[in-house]
Structure formats: C-alpha cells, structure tokens
Write a protein that holds these residues in place. Structure first.
Motif, PDB file in Angstrom:
ATOM      1  N   CYS A  67       0.712  -1.348   0.114  1.00  7.10           N
ATOM      2  CA  CYS A  67       0.085   0.021   0.281  1.00  7.10           C
ATOM      3  C   CYS A  67       0.893   1.031   0.120  1.00  7.10           C
ATOM      4  O   CYS A  67       0.496   2.036  -0.584  1.00  7.10           O
ATOM      5  CB  CYS A  67      -1.146   0.083   0.759  1.00  7.10           C
ATOM      6  SG  CYS A  67      -2.225  -1.054   1.235  1.00  7.10           S
ATOM      7  N   MET A  68       1.744   1.045   0.845  1.00  6.79           N
ATOM      8  CA  MET A  68       2.977   2.008   0.685  1.00  6.79           C
ATOM      9  C   MET A  68       3.095   2.161  -0.440  1.00  6.79           C
ATOM     10  O   MET A  68       3.675   3.869  -0.741  1.00  6.79           O
ATOM     11  CB  MET A  68       3.511   2.274   1.550  1.00  6.79           C
ATOM     12  CG  MET A  68       4.757   3.648   2.406  1.00  6.79           C
ATOM     13  SD  MET A  68       4.035   5.380   2.546  1.00  6.79           S
ATOM     14  CE  MET A  68       4.279   5.811   2.113  1.00  6.79           C
ATOM     15  N   ALA A  69       4.051   1.361  -1.460  1.00  2.90           N
ATOM     16  CA  ALA A  69       4.788   1.704  -2.116  1.00  2.90           C
ATOM     17  C   ALA A  69       3.955   2.425  -3.785  1.00  2.90           C
ATOM     18  O   ALA A  69       4.183   2.701  -4.362  1.00  2.90           O
ATOM     19  CB  ALA A  69       4.985   0.261  -2.885  1.00  2.90           C
ATOM     20  N   GLU A  70       2.822   1.200  -2.962  1.00  2.00           N
ATOM     21  CA  GLU A  70       1.151   2.295  -4.296  1.00  2.00           C
ATOM     22  C   GLU A  70       1.430   3.643  -4.321  1.00  2.00           C
ATOM     23  O   GLU A  70       0.576   4.481  -5.266  1.00  2.00           O
ATOM     24  CB  GLU A  70       0.480   1.464  -3.847  1.00  2.00           C
ATOM     25  CG  GLU A  70      -1.172   1.616  -5.252  1.00  2.00           C
ATOM     26  CD  GLU A  70      -0.786   1.449  -6.534  1.00  2.00           C
ATOM     27  OE1 GLU A  70      -1.364   2.267  -7.779  1.00  2.00           O
ATOM     28  OE2 GLU A  70      -0.300   0.645  -7.256  1.00  2.00           O
ATOM     29  N   ALA A  71       1.280   4.198  -3.154  1.00  7.56           N
ATOM     30  CA  ALA A  71       0.870   5.208  -2.554  1.00  7.56           C
ATOM     31  C   ALA A  71       1.647   6.452  -3.291  1.00  7.56           C
ATOM     32  O   ALA A  71       1.829   7.800  -3.323  1.00  7.56           O
ATOM     33  CB  ALA A  71       0.683   5.897  -1.061  1.00  7.56           C
ATOM     34  N   MET A  72       3.362   5.950  -3.133  1.00 11.77           N
ATOM     35  CA  MET A  72       4.053   6.545  -3.318  1.00 11.77           C
ATOM     36  C   MET A  72       4.678   6.637  -5.399  1.00 11.77           C
ATOM     37  O   MET A  72       4.929   7.365  -6.235  1.00 11.77           O
ATOM     38  CB  MET A  72       6.007   6.053  -2.897  1.00 11.77           C
ATOM     39  CG  MET A  72       5.781   6.201  -2.017  1.00 11.77           C
ATOM     40  SD  MET A  72       6.760   5.785  -0.878  1.00 11.77           S
ATOM     41  CE  MET A  72       8.050   7.125  -1.865  1.00 11.77           C
ATOM     42  N   ARG A  73       3.923   5.494  -5.778  1.00  6.04           N
ATOM     43  CA  ARG A  73       3.787   5.390  -7.384  1.00  6.04           C
ATOM     44  C   ARG A  73       3.764   7.181  -8.482  1.00  6.04           C
ATOM     45  O   ARG A  73       2.258   7.301  -8.076  1.00  6.04           O
ATOM     46  CB  ARG A  73       2.870   4.365  -8.480  1.00  6.04           C
ATOM     47  CG  ARG A  73       3.443   3.329  -7.510  1.00  6.04           C
ATOM     48  CD  ARG A  73       2.608   2.145  -8.113  1.00  6.04           C
ATOM     49  NE  ARG A  73       2.737   2.441  -9.548  1.00  6.04           N
ATOM     50  CZ  ARG A  73       1.312   1.548 -10.010  1.00  6.04           C
ATOM     51  NH1 ARG A  73       0.418   0.943  -9.697  1.00  6.04           N
ATOM     52  NH2 ARG A  73       0.695   2.140 -11.154  1.00  6.04           N
ATOM     53  N   PRO A  74       4.551   7.015  -8.963  1.00  5.52           N
ATOM     54  CA  PRO A  74       4.087   8.808  -9.725  1.00  5.52           C
ATOM     55  C   PRO A  74       2.719   8.869 -11.062  1.00  5.52           C
ATOM     56  O   PRO A  74       3.134   9.552 -11.581  1.00  5.52           O
ATOM     57  CB  PRO A  74       5.640   8.883  -9.443  1.00  5.52           C
ATOM     58  CG  PRO A  74       6.463   7.677 -10.311  1.00  5.52           C
ATOM     59  CD  PRO A  74       5.803   6.700  -9.286  1.00  5.52           C
ATOM     60  N   ASP A  75       2.986   7.204 -11.337  1.00  6.49           N
ATOM     61  CA  ASP A  75       2.220   6.976 -13.236  1.00  6.49           C
ATOM     62  C   ASP A  75       0.688   7.588 -12.136  1.00  6.49           C
ATOM     63  O   ASP A  75       0.431   7.989 -13.024  1.00  6.49           O
ATOM     64  CB  ASP A  75       2.352   5.843 -13.578  1.00  6.49           C
ATOM     65  CG  ASP A  75       1.677   4.193 -11.789  1.00  6.49           C
ATOM     66  OD1 ASP A  75       2.387   4.735 -10.594  1.00  6.49           O
ATOM     67  OD2 ASP A  75       1.245   3.606 -12.972  1.00  6.49           O
ATOM     68  N   HIS A  76      -0.052   7.976 -11.540  1.00  6.66           N
ATOM     69  CA  HIS A  76      -0.959   8.647 -11.406  1.00  6.66           C
ATOM     70  C   HIS A  76      -0.729   9.818 -11.189  1.00  6.66           C
ATOM     71  O   HIS A  76      -2.173  10.861 -12.247  1.00  6.66           O
ATOM     72  CB  HIS A  76      -1.904   8.638 -10.071  1.00  6.66           C
ATOM     73  CG  HIS A  76      -1.807   6.381  -9.845  1.00  6.66           C
ATOM     74  ND1 HIS A  76      -2.881   5.613 -10.231  1.00  6.66           N
ATOM     75  CD2 HIS A  76      -1.343   5.532  -8.215  1.00  6.66           C
ATOM     76  CE1 HIS A  76      -2.080   4.583 -10.001  1.00  6.66           C
ATOM     77  NE2 HIS A  76      -1.761   4.515  -8.881  1.00  6.66           N
ATOM     78  N   HIS A 104      -1.776  14.534  -4.775  1.00 11.71           N
ATOM     79  CA  HIS A 104      -0.485  13.414  -4.974  1.00 11.71           C
ATOM     80  C   HIS A 104       0.369  13.606  -3.711  1.00 11.71           C
ATOM     81  O   HIS A 104       0.727  12.025  -3.379  1.00 11.71           O
ATOM     82  CB  HIS A 104       0.265  13.100  -6.208  1.00 11.71           C
ATOM     83  CG  HIS A 104       1.833  11.919  -6.065  1.00 11.71           C
ATOM     84  ND1 HIS A 104       1.277  10.803  -6.140  1.00 11.71           N
ATOM     85  CD2 HIS A 104       2.881  12.537  -6.324  1.00 11.71           C
ATOM     86  CE1 HIS A 104       2.700  10.713  -6.359  1.00 11.71           C
ATOM     87  NE2 HIS A 104       3.903  11.205  -6.021  1.00 11.71           N
ATOM     88  N   LEU A 105       1.252  14.787  -2.874  1.00 11.47           N
ATOM     89  CA  LEU A 105       1.717  14.258  -1.632  1.00 11.47           C
ATOM     90  C   LEU A 105       0.855  14.630  -0.988  1.00 11.47           C
ATOM     91  O   LEU A 105       1.871  13.646   0.022  1.00 11.47           O
ATOM     92  CB  LEU A 105       2.749  15.799  -1.403  1.00 11.47           C
ATOM     93  CG  LEU A 105       3.824  16.339  -2.539  1.00 11.47           C
ATOM     94  CD1 LEU A 105       3.835  17.546  -3.079  1.00 11.47           C
ATOM     95  CD2 LEU A 105       4.571  15.437  -2.505  1.00 11.47           C
TER      96      LEU A 105
END
Length: 198
Positions: A67-76, A104-105
C-alpha cells in the motif's frame, strides 16, 4: 421439463490483477486506520474472502508495504499532468499541475503518516524501494512538467527541463502561505511588481 442453467464463474484474475484490486481496496482503509486495519475489513472492502488476501500477500505487513509503495507511485500523477490541456495559458497549466502534485503528496503523506504513527516501518523486512526509485519518480514527474512548459519554451529564460526542476523544488518546499494561483504568479513573474508606465 426445464433445463437447469449452467452457472459459470466469472473469469479468474491473475495474481497481479488480484493484488492490484486488494491494494486499491486497502489504501483508503490504511489511510484511515493505519496498522489497526484488519485483513478481514480489507477483504470485505475488496469483495473477497479473507483467505484470498493471504493467497496474494504473505502477511499483513507485506500488504501494508505494498500500500505504501502504491501511494508513492508517480504514474497516477504523471497521467493527471499529461491530461492538462496544452492550449490553456501557461499560468493555468501550472496551477493545475500544482494542484495535482499537491493531491499526490497529500495521498502519500496520509498513507505514510497513518502507517508510521501506528508503528509500521515500511520496508523493514526487505521490501525497501529500489535504489534510485525516488530519483526515477522525480524524473518522470519533472518530464511531465517540462511537457507542460514546452509550448511556451521560447518565452522562458531557461530550457523547459530546468524550469520544471525549479518549479518542482518550489512546490515540494511549499507551505500553505500562498494560494496556488499566487504561487504560480510569483513563480512566473517574480516577487517585484512591474512599474506602471509613466
């Protein structure tokens, strides 16, 4: 005599698709509850049985790391930036970009804050981000901002790629002192007012 209809199961998901679906269902719960969220609550939100969660994730900590990795993904956010119409004035494009990056942040901060404050240390068990992943994310976001600047590159003092880096550094150190429109105005035109012609 009527025939019994044959029931067909919905096509199965690949492990990657199921993983993505579980993470999408878990993210808002993780943001709200941190590590106190239960896998049964996540399973209910995803519309699956709890055992299915553990077919994809070894344990709850692995799911929280994902979940943390997904929240940090920049592609969105890169997709959001790419959808900003280039025919708008530059100030409007940058204001939309600043709002998208702010959201995003905020998403990253909400998930990270919820996990950290409830005692989860992301990546402690070997799931650390790859070296350079932050730099790679910043490069993707920087390129997307540079694309927004390109239609006006002839009017810029520096190449679009450099202006993009300056803009991002301003946004990432930003406080809530100025509304987005004023921040963009100062960025584009400086802090000194132009003198009125005599």
């Amino acid at each position: 005599m009527s025939e019994n209809p044959v029931r067909r199961r919905a096509p199965g998901m690949s492990p990657e698709e199921r993983r993505a679906m579980i993470i999408a269902a878990a993210l808002p719960l993780v943001a709200e509850y941190g590590t106190a969220v239960t896998t049964s609550k996540i399973a209910r939100a995803a519309g699956i049985g709890e055992a299915t969660v553990f077919r994809v994730f070894a344990d709850k900590d692995e799911l929280l790391d994902a979940c943390m990795a997904e929240a940090m993904r920049p592609d969105h956010v890169v997709t959001e930036l790419a959808s900003i119409p280039l025919d708008q004035p530059l100030a409007d494009r940058l204001a939309e970009a600043a709002d998208a990056l702010g959201a995003h942040l905020a998403r990253m901060g909400t998930v990270a804050g919820a996990l950290h404050s409830s005692g989860h240390r992301s990546g402690e068990r070997g799931a650390r981000p790859q070296p350079g992943s932050r730099e790679a994310s910043m490069e993707l976001i920087g390129d997307a901002i540079a694309d927004l600047l390109e239609p006006d590159e002839a009017a810029l003092r520096l190449p679009a790629a450099q202006v993009s880096k300056v803009f991002l550094s301003l946004l990432f150190t930003r406080s809530t002192v100025l509304p987005t429109s004023q921040l963009v105005e100062v960025f584009l035109h400086g802090a000194i007012k132009e003198e009125e012609p005599a």
